[in-house]
Design a protein around this motif. Structure first.
Motif, PDB file in Angstrom:
ATOM      1  N   TYR A  40     -11.129   7.725  -9.367  1.00 10.15           N
ATOM      2  CA  TYR A  40     -11.772   7.402 -10.648  1.00 10.15           C
ATOM      3  C   TYR A  40     -10.909   6.454 -11.485  1.00 10.15           C
ATOM      4  O   TYR A  40     -11.422   5.715 -12.323  1.00 10.15           O
ATOM      5  CB  TYR A  40     -12.038   8.689 -11.438  1.00 10.15           C
ATOM      6  N   ASP A  41      -9.601   6.477 -11.248  1.00  9.90           N
ATOM      7  CA  ASP A  41      -8.713   5.603 -12.009  1.00  9.90           C
ATOM      8  C   ASP A  41      -8.970   4.134 -11.726  1.00  9.90           C
ATOM      9  O   ASP A  41      -8.588   3.267 -12.523  1.00  9.90           O
ATOM     10  CB  ASP A  41      -7.257   5.940 -11.688  1.00  9.90           C
ATOM     11  N   ARG A  42      -9.615   3.813 -10.617  1.00  6.92           N
ATOM     12  CA  ARG A  42      -9.858   2.422 -10.252  1.00  6.92           C
ATOM     13  C   ARG A  42     -11.176   1.872 -10.793  1.00  6.92           C
ATOM     14  O   ARG A  42     -11.463   0.680 -10.610  1.00  6.92           O
ATOM     15  CB  ARG A  42      -9.827   2.271  -8.731  1.00  6.92           C
ATOM     16  N   LEU A  43     -11.965   2.705 -11.413  1.00 14.42           N
ATOM     17  CA  LEU A  43     -13.237   2.241 -11.961  1.00 14.42           C
ATOM     18  C   LEU A  43     -13.015   1.474 -13.266  1.00 14.42           C
ATOM     19  O   LEU A  43     -12.280   1.919 -14.138  1.00 14.42           O
ATOM     20  CB  LEU A  43     -14.173   3.424 -12.214  1.00 14.42           C
ATOM     21  N   GLY A  52      -0.355   8.481 -11.494  1.00 12.99           N
ATOM     22  CA  GLY A  52       1.068   8.574 -11.205  1.00 12.99           C
ATOM     23  C   GLY A  52       1.469   9.975 -10.784  1.00 12.99           C
ATOM     24  O   GLY A  52       2.317  10.151  -9.894  1.00 12.99           O
ATOM     25  N   LEU A  53       0.863  10.986 -11.397  1.00 14.88           N
ATOM     26  CA  LEU A  53       1.179  12.374 -11.046  1.00 14.88           C
ATOM     27  C   LEU A  53       0.724  12.700  -9.622  1.00 14.88           C
ATOM     28  O   LEU A  53       1.456  13.312  -8.845  1.00 14.88           O
ATOM     29  CB  LEU A  53       0.504  13.298 -12.059  1.00 14.88           C
ATOM     30  N   LEU A  54      -0.502  12.278  -9.277  1.00 16.15           N
ATOM     31  CA  LEU A  54      -1.058  12.626  -7.971  1.00 16.15           C
ATOM     32  C   LEU A  54      -0.451  11.816  -6.835  1.00 16.15           C
ATOM     33  O   LEU A  54      -0.487  12.240  -5.677  1.00 16.15           O
ATOM     34  CB  LEU A  54      -2.582  12.427  -7.989  1.00 16.15           C
ATOM     35  N   ARG A  55       0.099  10.671  -7.158  1.00 21.04           N
ATOM     36  CA  ARG A  55       0.668   9.820  -6.119  1.00 21.04           C
ATOM     37  C   ARG A  55       1.820  10.518  -5.389  1.00 21.04           C
ATOM     38  O   ARG A  55       2.014  10.315  -4.190  1.00 21.04           O
ATOM     39  CB  ARG A  55       1.157   8.515  -6.750  1.00 21.04           C
ATOM     40  N   LEU A  71       7.567  19.012  -5.952  1.00 20.13           N
ATOM     41  CA  LEU A  71       6.808  17.949  -6.632  1.00 20.13           C
ATOM     42  C   LEU A  71       7.427  17.544  -7.961  1.00 20.13           C
ATOM     43  O   LEU A  71       6.743  17.032  -8.844  1.00 20.13           O
ATOM     44  CB  LEU A  71       5.341  18.368  -6.836  1.00 20.13           C
ATOM     45  N   ASP A  72       8.730  17.749  -8.095  1.00 18.24           N
ATOM     46  CA  ASP A  72       9.432  17.317  -9.299  1.00 18.24           C
ATOM     47  C   ASP A  72      10.041  15.928  -9.137  1.00 18.24           C
ATOM     48  O   ASP A  72      10.543  15.355 -10.107  1.00 18.24           O
ATOM     49  CB  ASP A  72      10.544  18.317  -9.653  1.00 18.24           C
ATOM     50  N   GLU A  73      10.036  15.402  -7.918  1.00 21.06           N
ATOM     51  CA  GLU A  73      10.600  14.084  -7.653  1.00 21.06           C
ATOM     52  C   GLU A  73       9.884  13.503  -6.439  1.00 21.06           C
ATOM     53  O   GLU A  73       9.512  14.236  -5.524  1.00 21.06           O
ATOM     54  CB  GLU A  73      12.105  14.208  -7.383  1.00 21.06           C
ATOM     55  N   SER A  74       9.672  12.208  -6.437  1.00 21.02           N
ATOM     56  CA  SER A  74       9.035  11.580  -5.285  1.00 21.02           C
ATOM     57  C   SER A  74      10.025  11.439  -4.142  1.00 21.02           C
ATOM     58  O   SER A  74      11.243  11.354  -4.348  1.00 21.02           O
ATOM     59  CB  SER A  74       8.488  10.204  -5.663  1.00 21.02           C
ATOM     60  N   LEU A  75       9.493  11.390  -2.933  1.00 24.31           N
ATOM     61  CA  LEU A  75      10.336  11.197  -1.761  1.00 24.31           C
ATOM     62  C   LEU A  75      11.043   9.850  -1.841  1.00 24.31           C
ATOM     63  O   LEU A  75      12.234   9.730  -1.518  1.00 24.31           O
ATOM     64  CB  LEU A  75       9.488  11.285  -0.493  1.00 24.31           C
ATOM     65  N   GLY A  76      10.329   8.823  -2.299  1.00 23.99           N
ATOM     66  CA  GLY A  76      10.937   7.504  -2.417  1.00 23.99           C
ATOM     67  C   GLY A  76      12.108   7.484  -3.380  1.00 23.99           C
ATOM     68  O   GLY A  76      13.140   6.858  -3.113  1.00 23.99           O
ATOM     69  N   ARG A  77      11.948   8.161  -4.505  1.00 22.79           N
ATOM     70  CA  ARG A  77      13.044   8.197  -5.482  1.00 22.79           C
ATOM     71  C   ARG A  77      14.254   8.909  -4.904  1.00 22.79           C
ATOM     72  O   ARG A  77      15.393   8.477  -5.110  1.00 22.79           O
ATOM     73  CB  ARG A  77      12.577   8.887  -6.757  1.00 22.79           C
ATOM     74  N   MET A  78      14.022  10.010  -4.185  1.00 28.67           N
ATOM     75  CA  MET A  78      15.149  10.712  -3.575  1.00 28.67           C
ATOM     76  C   MET A  78      15.894   9.800  -2.604  1.00 28.67           C
ATOM     77  O   MET A  78      17.133   9.741  -2.601  1.00 28.67           O
ATOM     78  CB  MET A  78      14.670  11.960  -2.838  1.00 28.67           C
ATOM     79  N   LEU A  79      15.144   9.054  -1.791  1.00 31.73           N
ATOM     80  CA  LEU A  79      15.766   8.234  -0.763  1.00 31.73           C
ATOM     81  C   LEU A  79      16.367   6.942  -1.318  1.00 31.73           C
ATOM     82  O   LEU A  79      17.046   6.217  -0.588  1.00 31.73           O
ATOM     83  CB  LEU A  79      14.743   7.916   0.337  1.00 31.73           C
ATOM     84  N   ARG A  80      16.118   6.664  -2.596  1.00 33.78           N
ATOM     85  CA  ARG A  80      16.782   5.528  -3.238  1.00 33.78           C
ATOM     86  C   ARG A  80      18.040   5.949  -3.993  1.00 33.78           C
ATOM     87  O   ARG A  80      18.755   5.110  -4.530  1.00 33.78           O
ATOM     88  CB  ARG A  80      15.819   4.822  -4.212  1.00 33.78           C
ATOM     89  N   ASN A  81      18.311   7.251  -4.016  1.00 33.40           N
ATOM     90  CA  ASN A  81      19.482   7.751  -4.723  1.00 33.40           C
ATOM     91  C   ASN A  81      20.729   7.511  -3.866  1.00 33.40           C
ATOM     92  O   ASN A  81      20.830   8.038  -2.751  1.00 33.40           O
ATOM     93  CB  ASN A  81      19.303   9.251  -4.992  1.00 33.40           C
ATOM     94  N   PRO A  82      21.704   6.721  -4.354  1.00 31.29           N
ATOM     95  CA  PRO A  82      22.889   6.409  -3.536  1.00 31.29           C
ATOM     96  C   PRO A  82      23.645   7.644  -3.076  1.00 31.29           C
ATOM     97  O   PRO A  82      24.149   7.690  -1.945  1.00 31.29           O
ATOM     98  CB  PRO A  82      23.735   5.536  -4.469  1.00 31.29           C
ATOM     99  N   ARG A  83      23.732   8.643  -3.951  1.00 30.68           N
ATOM    100  CA  ARG A  83      24.476   9.853  -3.569  1.00 30.68           C
ATOM    101  C   ARG A  83      23.747  10.614  -2.466  1.00 30.68           C
ATOM    102  O   ARG A  83      24.397  11.168  -1.558  1.00 30.68           O
ATOM    103  CB  ARG A  83      24.662  10.733  -4.805  1.00 30.68           C
TER     104      ARG A  83
END
Length: 484
Positions: free
Chosen positions: A304-307, A366-369, A430-442
């Motif tokens: 619905y967000d794309r309508l 953004g939440l559902l993504r 679901l508190d953090e995206s997988l992509g964000r975790m894998l971009r974390n240098p640590r």
């Protein structure tokens, strides 16, 4: 009342109840229309067939529901929910064998879906301006001047209620998009991926006294990574899942495989999974239900967000907008997070106009993504998966080859590195995206360090314990602490 006299919620399941809690501060009356007659206690009902299967309440869901209904978590635990730390309280079979037991950043509340909904219903009944009408069949929406103005339904007879705001929480089979199309609005584009997941569950009473070897409360058996010949049952995802009342739900599920539906076949199949512990545990318990089978498990996101043009004063929560493969335990948590997001937007709104609608749908996207991408990360690797998100064969093979080893790498690193563990817990909840975790240098450094140490045979925390033996009870938490 600040934004209108009446808000209507279509559906009284977990998503609808959370939506009612979000709406209550901003409307004079909130009317929840539910097809079923709702039980007073924790009982199954026709409209929630998945209640017969295990349900995790992720941390994001715990917080969202707690924000909507203060005291929810305490009430759930008082009603029998179990607050556990899976890394200490679960025996986990992944990769070649059992994982080590240790403390971690993740806790969870275990309980049945029917208990979660009973506690939610009790919290909703405390809201003076919320009315739940049961045994109601919603028949359609009324609209005027580009917005939803009311709801038609049948109870004892045909009825209509004027509405200043409507929330669709009618689940996977919601007819609302069709009603809107009949009224002249465009239907939303729909993203789908059905990985042909089937799962079966049976409920058991635990023995009055647990065997001495059962240090664990929860048993998890992941699909085998073995690419050679093996029994089909080694591909199953298996849970021996604790719930309230000294009961467990024994559950087996698969991607694209046939599953048994009789009690005899269920017991026979259990004996062919990767460890004898699952069937042995069932043998020590008393069955209290038939076998429950579910096949309606595809991922489906109505965009619905794309309508460009959408009906004003109407939003969607739960499976009515985004339904997930239930294996990933994202449904209730995503629905409650959407409801909390709705409350936040209502708190800032002056008018329920097109701007309000656009802002809410953008934020909800953004939440559902986050959970959507997690579901795709695994389901897109299966050859049986079909839908708009089906990958070209070369990409599917790549995902299939990479996803399971990558998951095992993260799980292994989390055993030995507290920072990886902390971020993995956030992703799982679901508190953090997988992509964000894998971009974390640590996090990346922790993964590389674990990989190097594994190649050199220098594990701090052992793994791969013999799946044919009992899982080890030793607490390896001190080995993790040494890695700081």
């Amino acid at each position: 009342m600040r934004l209108g006299k009446t808000a209507v919620v279509l559906g009284g399941s977990a998503a609808g109840l959370c939506a009612a809690g979000a709406l209550a501060p901003y409307f004079g009356r909130v009317l929840v229309l539910e097809r079923d007659e709702l039980p007073d206690g924790a009982e199954h009902r026709r409209g929630v067939p998945q209640s017969k299967h295990p349900h995790f309440l992720l941390n994001s869901g715990r917080r969202a529901i707690g924000a909507l209904f203060p005291g929810f978590e305490d009430d759930l635990i008082a009603a029998g929910g179990l607050l556990l730390m899976p890394s200490m309280d679960a025996a986990y079979l992944d990769g070649a064998g059992w994982s080590a037991r240790k403390r971690s950043a993740m806790t969870m509340i275990y309980g049945s879906r029917i208990l979660i909904e009973r506690v939610l219903r009790d919290k909703v009944r405390e809201l003076a301006n919320v009315v739940v009408r049961e045994g109601v069949a919603v028949r359609g929406l009324t609209t005027a001047d580009g917005e939803v103005t009311g709801v038609r339904f049948t109870a004892d007879g045909d009825e209509h209620v004027d509405a200043d705001f409507v929330v669709d929480a009618m689940g996977r089979g919601s007819p609302v998009s069709g009603w809107l199309a009949a009224a002249g609005w465009p239907e939303p584009p729909v993203r789908t991926l059905d990985a042909k997941v089937t799962y079966i569950s049976r409920w058991y009473d635990l023995p009055a006294e647990r065997p001495a070897s059962w240090w664990w409360r929860h048993l998890v058996i992941m699909p085998t990574p073995d690419k050679g010949e093996h029994p089909a049952e080694h591909e199953f995802l298996v849970n021996f899942f604790p719930i309230e009342g000294n009961r467990v739900i024994a559950c087996m599920g698969s991607w694209g495989l046939e599953m048994p539906s009789t009690t005899d076949a269920f017991a026979e199949t259990a004996r062919r999974v990767r460890t004898p512990l699952f069937a042995d545990a069932m043998d020590r318990c008393e069955p209290v239900s038939p076998v429950h089978l579910t096949r309606s498990t595809g991922n489906k996101w109505r965009r619905y967000d794309r309508l460009r043009t959408r009906a004003r004063r109407l939003v969607f929560v739960g499976d009515s907008i985004c339904a997930f493969n239930p294996f990933y335990a994202q449904g209730i948590s995503s629905a409650s997070a959407s409801a909390l997001l709705l409350r936040e937007h209502l708190s800032r709104a002056e008018r329920l106009d097109a701007k309000f609608s656009s802002r809410f749908f953008a934020a909800q996207r953004g939440l559902l993504r986050v959970p959507w991408r997690l579901a795709m990360a695994r389901d897109q690797g299966y050859a049986c998966a079909v839908g708009t998100e089906q990958l070209p064969e070369w990409r599917r093979r790549l995902v299939a080859a990479v996803s399971a080893p990558a998951f095992s790498l993260v799980v292994g690193a989390a055993r030995e590195d507290e920072v990886v563990d902390e971020h993995f817990a956030k992703v799982f909840n679901l508190d953090e995206s997988l992509g964000r975790m894998l971009r974390n240098p640590r996090v990346l450094a922790g993964l590389v360090r674990y990989r190097v140490r594994a190649a050199l045979g220098r594990h701090r925390v052992p793994s791969g314990f013999d799946p044919q033996a009992e899982p080890p009870a030793t607490d390896y938490s001190t080995a993790t602490a040494a890695a700081r």
